[in-house]
Design a protein around this motif. Sequence first.
Motif, mmCIF file in Angstrom:
data_model
loop_
_atom_site.group_PDB
_atom_site.id
_atom_site.type_symbol
_atom_site.label_atom_id
_atom_site.label_comp_id
_atom_site.label_asym_id
_atom_site.label_seq_id
_atom_site.Cartn_x
_atom_site.Cartn_y
_atom_site.Cartn_z
ATOM 1 N N SER A 1 27.564 15.025 79.215
ATOM 2 C CA SER A 1 28.169 15.667 78.050
ATOM 3 C C SER A 1 29.632 15.276 77.872
ATOM 4 O O SER A 1 30.188 15.394 76.785
ATOM 5 N N ALA A 2 30.247 14.804 78.971
ATOM 6 C CA ALA A 2 31.656 14.411 78.904
ATOM 7 C C ALA A 2 31.829 12.947 78.534
ATOM 8 O O ALA A 2 32.947 12.500 78.277
ATOM 9 N N LEU A 3 30.734 12.196 78.528
ATOM 10 C CA LEU A 3 30.801 10.769 78.214
ATOM 11 C C LEU A 3 30.706 10.528 76.716
ATOM 12 O O LEU A 3 29.987 11.232 76.009
ATOM 13 N N ALA A 4 31.414 9.538 76.247
ATOM 14 C CA ALA A 4 31.333 9.148 74.842
ATOM 15 C C ALA A 4 30.037 8.378 74.617
ATOM 16 O O ALA A 4 29.424 7.869 75.568
ATOM 17 N N ASP A 5 29.634 8.282 73.359
ATOM 18 C CA ASP A 5 28.416 7.534 73.035
ATOM 19 C C ASP A 5 28.499 6.098 73.537
ATOM 20 O O ASP A 5 27.510 5.536 74.012
ATOM 21 N N ALA A 6 29.690 5.525 73.440
ATOM 22 C CA ALA A 6 29.869 4.137 73.870
ATOM 23 C C ALA A 6 29.593 3.956 75.363
ATOM 24 O O ALA A 6 29.188 2.880 75.808
ATOM 25 N N ASP A 7 29.783 5.041 76.131
ATOM 26 C CA ASP A 7 29.498 4.984 77.565
ATOM 27 C C ASP A 7 28.032 5.298 77.863
ATOM 28 O O ASP A 7 27.479 4.824 78.863
ATOM 29 N N LEU A 8 27.431 6.103 77.011
ATOM 30 C CA LEU A 8 26.034 6.487 77.232
ATOM 31 C C LEU A 8 25.064 5.381 76.838
ATOM 32 O O LEU A 8 24.011 5.217 77.470
ATOM 33 N N VAL A 9 25.411 4.608 75.808
ATOM 34 C CA VAL A 9 24.501 3.574 75.303
ATOM 35 C C VAL A 9 24.126 2.549 76.378
ATOM 36 O O VAL A 9 22.940 2.247 76.541
ATOM 37 N N PRO A 10 25.087 1.979 77.131
ATOM 38 C CA PRO A 10 24.699 1.014 78.168
ATOM 39 C C PRO A 10 23.757 1.608 79.203
ATOM 40 O O PRO A 10 22.853 0.923 79.698
ATOM 41 N N LEU A 11 23.954 2.884 79.528
ATOM 42 C CA LEU A 11 23.068 3.541 80.485
ATOM 43 C C LEU A 11 21.678 3.741 79.881
ATOM 44 O O LEU A 11 20.663 3.552 80.556
ATOM 45 N N GLY B 1 17.420 2.426 80.609
ATOM 46 C CA GLY B 1 16.413 3.458 80.831
ATOM 47 C C GLY B 1 16.890 4.681 81.572
ATOM 48 O O GLY B 1 16.068 5.434 82.119
ATOM 49 N N ASP B 2 18.182 4.905 81.623
ATOM 50 C CA ASP B 2 18.721 6.085 82.296
ATOM 51 C C ASP B 2 18.308 7.337 81.521
ATOM 52 O O ASP B 2 18.778 7.583 80.412
ATOM 53 N N GLU B 3 17.442 8.139 82.107
ATOM 54 C CA GLU B 3 16.894 9.302 81.402
ATOM 55 C C GLU B 3 17.948 10.349 81.108
ATOM 56 O O GLU B 3 17.915 10.997 80.062
ATOM 57 N N VAL B 4 18.902 10.521 82.015
ATOM 58 C CA VAL B 4 19.958 11.512 81.798
ATOM 59 C C VAL B 4 20.793 11.138 80.576
ATOM 60 O O VAL B 4 21.128 11.987 79.748
ATOM 61 N N ALA B 5 21.108 9.855 80.452
ATOM 62 C CA ALA B 5 21.889 9.390 79.301
ATOM 63 C C ALA B 5 21.094 9.529 78.008
ATOM 64 O O ALA B 5 21.635 9.910 76.960
ATOM 65 N N ILE B 6 19.812 9.219 78.076
ATOM 66 C CA ILE B 6 18.963 9.335 76.894
ATOM 67 C C ILE B 6 18.891 10.787 76.427
ATOM 68 O O ILE B 6 19.008 11.081 75.233
ATOM 69 N N ARG B 7 18.726 11.701 77.377
ATOM 70 C CA ARG B 7 18.685 13.120 77.022
ATOM 71 C C ARG B 7 20.008 13.575 76.408
ATOM 72 O O ARG B 7 20.027 14.364 75.462
ATOM 73 N N ALA B 8 21.105 13.080 76.945
ATOM 74 C CA ALA B 8 22.421 13.455 76.430
ATOM 75 C C ALA B 8 22.599 12.984 74.991
ATOM 76 O O ALA B 8 23.127 13.711 74.147
ATOM 77 N N ILE B 9 22.143 11.775 74.705
ATOM 78 C CA ILE B 9 22.238 11.246 73.344
ATOM 79 C C ILE B 9 21.401 12.081 72.383
ATOM 80 O O ILE B 9 21.836 12.436 71.283
ATOM 81 N N ILE C 1 12.330 7.522 68.969
ATOM 82 C CA ILE C 1 11.468 6.528 69.608
ATOM 83 C C ILE C 1 11.795 5.132 69.092
ATOM 84 O O ILE C 1 11.923 4.172 69.865
ATOM 85 N N LYS C 2 11.948 5.017 67.775
ATOM 86 C CA LYS C 2 12.308 3.722 67.190
ATOM 87 C C LYS C 2 13.680 3.266 67.683
ATOM 88 O O LYS C 2 13.888 2.090 67.992
ATOM 89 N N ALA C 3 14.611 4.199 67.729
ATOM 90 C CA ALA C 3 15.973 3.852 68.116
ATOM 91 C C ALA C 3 16.048 3.357 69.561
ATOM 92 O O ALA C 3 16.646 2.309 69.841
ATOM 93 N N PHE C 4 15.421 4.089 70.466
ATOM 94 C CA PHE C 4 15.509 3.700 71.875
ATOM 95 C C PHE C 4 14.680 2.449 72.162
ATOM 96 O O PHE C 4 14.995 1.685 73.072
ATOM 97 N N ALA C 5 13.634 2.232 71.357
ATOM 98 C CA ALA C 5 12.829 1.023 71.532
ATOM 99 C C ALA C 5 13.603 -0.221 71.115
ATOM 100 O O ALA C 5 13.350 -1.327 71.608
ATOM 101 N N SER C 6 14.546 -0.044 70.190
ATOM 102 C CA SER C 6 15.318 -1.193 69.697
ATOM 103 C C SER C 6 16.796 -1.062 70.050
ATOM 104 O O SER C 6 17.649 -1.665 69.399
ATOM 105 N N LEU C 7 17.104 -0.274 71.076
ATOM 106 C CA LEU C 7 18.493 -0.024 71.445
ATOM 107 C C LEU C 7 19.219 -1.298 71.867
ATOM 108 O O LEU C 7 20.437 -1.406 71.716
ATOM 109 N N SER C 8 18.466 -2.247 72.360
ATOM 110 C CA SER C 8 19.085 -3.517 72.776
ATOM 111 C C SER C 8 19.725 -4.240 71.590
ATOM 112 O O SER C 8 20.636 -5.056 71.766
#
Length: 236
Positions: free
Chosen positions: A16-26, A30-38, A69-76
């Motif tokens: 919750s303290a991380l910015a989106d820019a930090d969560l996206v690479p995680l 496939g980091d589940e914690v980061a995905i849940r946070a987003i 689902i679409k977003a995380f599938a094409s997050l790369s």
Amino acid sequence: MTAIPVPVTRHRALPSALADADLVPLAKIGDEVAIRAIIQRHNQRLFRTARAVIRNDAEAEDVVQASYIKAFASLSAFRGEAELSTWLTRIALNEALGRVRAQKTTTGLEEIDMQATSAGGQVVQFPSSLSATDPEIELSRSQARHLLEQAVDELPDDFRAIFVLRDVEGMSTDEAASYLGIRPETAKTRLHRARKMMRQSIEKRLSGAFSALFPFDGARCAFMADRVIAALRRTS
């Protein structure tokens, strides 16, 4: 004496303290914690956006789920050229509009030509989250929110979308116009019309209630009569 190396324990910052820019690479790895946070961070905006188009809570939730689902599938493919919230909202909006178009043949939002007028009207403020503990206050706020939601649902599709993005989500006119793929002038026109329709709808719903304001009937009325008669008897 040789010093014994002590392993350093690295503490990971709370998601919750991380910015989106930090969560996206995680999230990309496939980091589940980061995905849940987003997801938790952007749920409200995506739901409101989908709900503005779909007008059904359950289906709007489906849209949000499909969008994630679409977003995380094409997050790369996400390069950070726009804000993550912008990218996700556009996916949700496209998903919702696609479902509407599949259900009925309508003219696309971008094809509707309206004459530009100056923006006006009063911004309708939606009730904030309920922080009061008084049940009566919570009930009145819930009733007010229900009244506003019904009025929003009655807006035509074109006006409902701009109203929610602009007045509920607080986007700028240019930002909302960009999401909807329309000119800022057209967005201003639709917003002006939407606010006017909202006021008319709310006034219509409330007009029948004016005659019931400050009721003084039933036991209160009877008690007043008793008091007056008692007072008259004392003076006679």
